[in-house]
Design an enzyme around this catalytic site. Structure first.
Site, PDB file in Angstrom:
ATOM      1  N   TYR A  26       0.994  -1.269  -0.069  1.00 52.77           N
ATOM      2  CA  TYR A  26      -0.015   0.024   0.127  1.00 52.77           C
ATOM      3  C   TYR A  26       0.783   1.152   0.004  1.00 52.77           C
ATOM      4  O   TYR A  26       0.756   2.141  -0.775  1.00 52.77           O
ATOM      5  CB  TYR A  26      -1.007  -0.108   1.261  1.00 52.77           C
ATOM      6  CG  TYR A  26      -1.831   1.262   1.288  1.00 52.77           C
ATOM      7  CD1 TYR A  26      -3.022   1.430   0.523  1.00 52.77           C
ATOM      8  CD2 TYR A  26      -1.740   1.945   2.556  1.00 52.77           C
ATOM      9  CE1 TYR A  26      -3.807   2.355   0.729  1.00 52.77           C
ATOM     10  CE2 TYR A  26      -2.708   3.057   2.618  1.00 52.77           C
ATOM     11  CZ  TYR A  26      -3.431   3.215   1.595  1.00 52.77           C
ATOM     12  OH  TYR A  26      -4.245   4.471   1.922  1.00 52.77           O
ATOM     13  N   GLU A  48     -12.060   5.212   4.231  1.00 54.04           N
ATOM     14  CA  GLU A  48     -11.530   6.210   5.441  1.00 54.04           C
ATOM     15  C   GLU A  48     -12.565   6.156   6.551  1.00 54.04           C
ATOM     16  O   GLU A  48     -12.386   6.123   7.712  1.00 54.04           O
ATOM     17  CB  GLU A  48     -10.917   7.678   5.006  1.00 54.04           C
ATOM     18  CG  GLU A  48      -9.813   7.498   4.059  1.00 54.04           C
ATOM     19  CD  GLU A  48      -8.539   7.016   4.745  1.00 54.04           C
ATOM     20  OE1 GLU A  48      -8.480   6.854   5.963  1.00 54.04           O
ATOM     21  OE2 GLU A  48      -7.491   6.934   4.129  1.00 54.04           O
ATOM     22  N   TRP A  56      -6.158   0.673  10.167  1.00 54.49           N
ATOM     23  CA  TRP A  56      -6.549   0.564   8.779  1.00 54.49           C
ATOM     24  C   TRP A  56      -6.264  -0.664   8.230  1.00 54.49           C
ATOM     25  O   TRP A  56      -6.734  -1.008   7.098  1.00 54.49           O
ATOM     26  CB  TRP A  56      -5.396   1.770   8.313  1.00 54.49           C
ATOM     27  CG  TRP A  56      -5.416   1.950   6.572  1.00 54.49           C
ATOM     28  CD1 TRP A  56      -4.184   1.368   5.847  1.00 54.49           C
ATOM     29  CD2 TRP A  56      -6.441   2.282   5.946  1.00 54.49           C
ATOM     30  NE1 TRP A  56      -4.791   1.623   4.554  1.00 54.49           N
ATOM     31  CE2 TRP A  56      -6.004   2.086   4.513  1.00 54.49           C
ATOM     32  CE3 TRP A  56      -7.676   2.545   6.235  1.00 54.49           C
ATOM     33  CZ2 TRP A  56      -6.715   2.416   3.391  1.00 54.49           C
ATOM     34  CZ3 TRP A  56      -8.736   2.988   5.108  1.00 54.49           C
ATOM     35  CH2 TRP A  56      -8.010   2.799   3.741  1.00 54.49           C
TER      36      TRP A  56
END
Length: 188
Positions: A26, A48, A56
């Site tokens: 990522y 988000e 996350w």
């Protein structure tokens, strides 16, 4: 947090990138790279928002399921979702099953679909100009004047689950700001 780590490939990266292979990929290939299309920005905004209160990595690992559940994050398709879709999503173990966040994702698609000029133009209008890269992770803010303004404007337009902290995370993820530390090899 370690500000910079050097990988087996000899490249210096932001410290958080080394904790899992998912984060490494990522970091190296997506985080901070500019996203300028409406559906891509809607996807990042939705993810988000779902991340709020969670790690996350949880969202990143569930991303393929989120994409399947939310019609590839095509704004026009998600904007048509109704109560049956909410119930379907609440039963989908592949995503985070939070009614408020699911309903917000649908409401946000509807709000995005109503925007004249698209969501990309609106969101990018809040990107700061010429902000320097942070020297280290302690220089990375959680909220900025721009993210506060973005969140306030989005809320005024009917968007939900996009407060100033989520707005700033969105700005980081989509390249509106470059928060790769100075020593990181990623220089956008």
């Amino acid at each position: 947090m370690v500000d910079v780590v050097v990988g087996e490939d000899g490249l210096a990266r932001c410290g958080w990138a080394a904790s899992t292979p998912d984060y490494l990929d990522y970091h190296d290939n997506e985080w901070g790279r500019p996203v300028r299309d409406d559906d891509g920005l809607y996807e990042r905004m939705t993810l988000e928002a779902f991340q709020s209160g969670l790690s996350w990595i949880t969202i990143l690992r569930k991303r393929p399921s989120f994409r399947a559940a939310f019609a590839g994050f095509e704004i026009e398709k998600v904007a048509t979702f109704g109560e049956a879709d909410v119930e379907r999503l609440l039963g989908d173990a592949g995503i985070v099953r939070n009614r408020a966040k699911i309903e917000a994702a649908i409401a946000n698609a509807r709000a995005a679909a109503e925007l004249s000029g698209g969501i990309a133009a609106l969101l990018w209008s809040f990107a700061p100009q010429d902000r320097p890269r942070p020297a280290d992770s302690s220089a990375v803010p959680a909220v900025t004047a721009e993210s506060k303004a973005m969140a306030k404007d989005l809320k005024r337009r009917g968007f939900r689950f996009v407060g100033p902290t989520t707005a700033y995370a969105l700005m980081q993820a989509t390249g509106m700001v470059n928060d790769h530390v100075v020593e990181c090899f990623v220089d956008l």
